[in-house]
Enzyme design. Structure first.
Site, PDB file in Angstrom:
ATOM      1  N   ASP A 152       0.735  -1.155   0.091  1.00 37.18           N
ATOM      2  CA  ASP A 152       0.026  -0.037  -0.054  1.00 37.18           C
ATOM      3  C   ASP A 152       0.897   1.336   0.034  1.00 37.18           C
ATOM      4  OD1 ASP A 152      -2.573  -1.477   0.108  1.00 37.18           O
ATOM      5  OD2 ASP A 152      -2.618  -1.459   2.259  1.00 37.18           O
ATOM      6  N   TYR A 406     -12.906  -1.952  -2.951  1.00 33.89           N
ATOM      7  CA  TYR A 406     -13.563  -1.023  -2.258  1.00 33.89           C
ATOM      8  C   TYR A 406     -14.476  -0.282  -3.159  1.00 33.89           C
ATOM      9  CZ  TYR A 406      -9.326  -0.248   0.807  1.00 33.89           C
ATOM     10  OH  TYR A 406      -8.320  -0.566   1.873  1.00 33.89           O
TER      11      TYR A 406
END
EC number: 3.2.1.18
Length: 470
Positions: A152, A406
């Site tokens: 990330d 997401y």
């Protein structure tokens, strides 16, 4: 003629031709000067009055191609200066179904094109257009540096934006700011973008306004300072943003900051009954901002922060409905919890959203209870306040046989109409960790908007075949 006569004749001819050419040039120059100085042309170079600056520029330079961009820039500057802050004066439109709004097919196109590796995408609008946003990994899907993009946080990530429904390429993407966590929103006059970068124990946020850095915020808990990963919302120039710093599997310190033109007006610690807050998805209507967030520590139900941007105050709770919308999650119980997390997420979660509007309430969630696959929208009237509320209607967006990820809310606050049309996007993750035959992790985007009609449904998967990348 003898040789000397030939030379004299040739020289005389050349002199005559040259003289004619000079005369033609003089005549041409005179005509051009006369045309440009004719009485109907206002050729003053003095600064025009502010009230008619754009019109004067067009009159003076409309036929000079090399000045066209300067004219456009001046017009845009004046328009921006004359724009007003957006006010959240309308309510949500009635939602009966969802229609396709945008799809970029980024991974499919990236099999044979210079498409950037991204994750954490979203959509955000301004008075002129809506654009896709995401955090780039600083490499293309086919590039060798795509190895390891499952991680990330790195020095190579940046918030980028690109035209709606186009894939993000090295040619059409605009860098908004540098970092591995972000949010962005337009207040009606200019855009504010926030990027967080740095090591886990010493990250900081830079707040950009009108494409210039204005404010910085340093870590306060030294444990991965992070923000929404979707658009913020502004009312009369005030733009609330939710930040968290601290453990992802235990107590953390959440703050709500209130910005105006990129400057901090106020911040306050989280209040209310929510126990853990990450990755809030926000929307605005009727002078308030509602954010549906992720409780990564304990809750399979989602926490909600309700913000008053005028008073610059907030409160928090959980969605009361027993329709659980995080992932992973247990099966839906009979009774939900309004002020406590519903257990069963195993210190994990996924970014999500909802539109909480009484009988017009819709919740989004993955279809799978264990993995990020499938996506559905469920109408659950009074889900925020009724701990026994159940779905009365639904629409499948992505089948459970296809990957999702997401999701978040957005709205075009500048669209015509008497109400705000609710919209959302779903991240369609491909590659690692689930598809480990390739070395990269990236995504495409599908986005939908509400309709008052009862429309049919269809499956909207990413659609790329991983074997084509091998």
């Amino acid at each position: 003629m003898n040789p000397n006569q030939k030379i004299l004749f040739a020289s005389a001819t050349a002199i005559v031709i040259g003289t004619i050419a000079v005369l033609i040039g003089i005549v041409n120059l005179g005509l051009n000067i006369g045309l440009h100085l004719k009485p109907s042309c206002n050729c003053s170079r003095s600064q025009p009055e502010a009230t008619n600056a754009s019109q004067t520029i067009i009159n003076n330079y409309y036929n000079k191609t090399n000045i066209t961009q300067i004219s456009n820039t001046n017009i845009q500057v004046e328009e921006r200066a004359s724009r007003e802050f957006n006010n959240l004066t309308k309510g949500l439109c009635t939602i009966n179904s969802w229609h396709i709004y945008g799809k970029d097919n980024a991974v499919r196109i990236g099999e044979d094109s210079d498409v950037l590796v991204t994750r954490e995408p979203y959509v955000s609008c301004d008075p002129d257009e809506c654009r896709f946003y995401a955090l780039s990994q600083g490499t293309t899907i086919r590039g060798k540096h795509s190895n390891g993009t499952i991680h990330d946080r790195s020095q190579y990530r940046a918030l980028i934006s690109w035209p709606l429904s186009s894939p993000p390429t090295v040619y059409n993407s605009r860098v908004e700011c540098i970092g591995w966590s972000s949010t962005s929103c337009h207040d009606g006059r200019a855009r504010m973008s926030i990027c967080i970068s740095g090591p886990n124990n010493n990250a900081s946020a830079v707040i950009w306004y009108n494409r210039r850095p204005v404010t910085e915020i340093n870590t306060w808990a030294r444990n991965i300072l992070r923000t929404q990963e979707s658009e913020c919302v502004c009312h009369n120039g005030v733009c609330p943003v939710v930040f968290t710093d601290g453990s992802a599997t235990g107590p953390a310190e959440t703050r709500i900051y209130y910005f105006k033109e990129g400057k901090i007006l106020k911040w306050e610690p989280l209040t209310g009954t929510a126990k853990h807050i990450e990755e809030c998805s926000c929307y605005g209507e009727q002078a308030r901002v509602t954010c549906t967030c992720r409780d990564n520590w304990q809750g399979s139900n989602r926490p909600v922060i309700q913000i008053d941007p005028v008073a610059m105050t907030h409160t928090s709770q959980y969605i009361c409905s027993p329709v659980l919308t995080d992932n992973p999650r247990p099966n839906d119980p009979t009774v939900g919890k309004c002020n406590d997390p519903y257990p069963g997420n195993n210190n994990n979660g996924v970014k999500g959203f909802s539109y909480l509007d009484g009988g017009n309430t819709w919740l989004g969630r993955t279809i799978s209870t264990a993995s990020r696959s499938g996506y559905e929208m469920l109408k659950v009237p009074n889900a925020l306040t009724d701990d026994r509320s159940k779905p009365t209607q639904g629409q499948t967006i992505v089948l459970n046989t296809d990957w999702s990820g997401y999701s978040g809310s957005f709205m075009d606050y500048w669209a015509e109409g008497e109400c705000y049309r609710a919209c959302f996007y779903v991240e369609l993750i491909r590659g690692r960790p689930k598809e480990d035959r390739v070395w990269w992790t990236s995504n495409s985007i599908v986005s939908m908007c509400s309709s008052t009609e009862f429309l049919g449904q269809w499956n909207w998967p990413d659609g790329a075949k991983i074997e084509y990348f091998l």
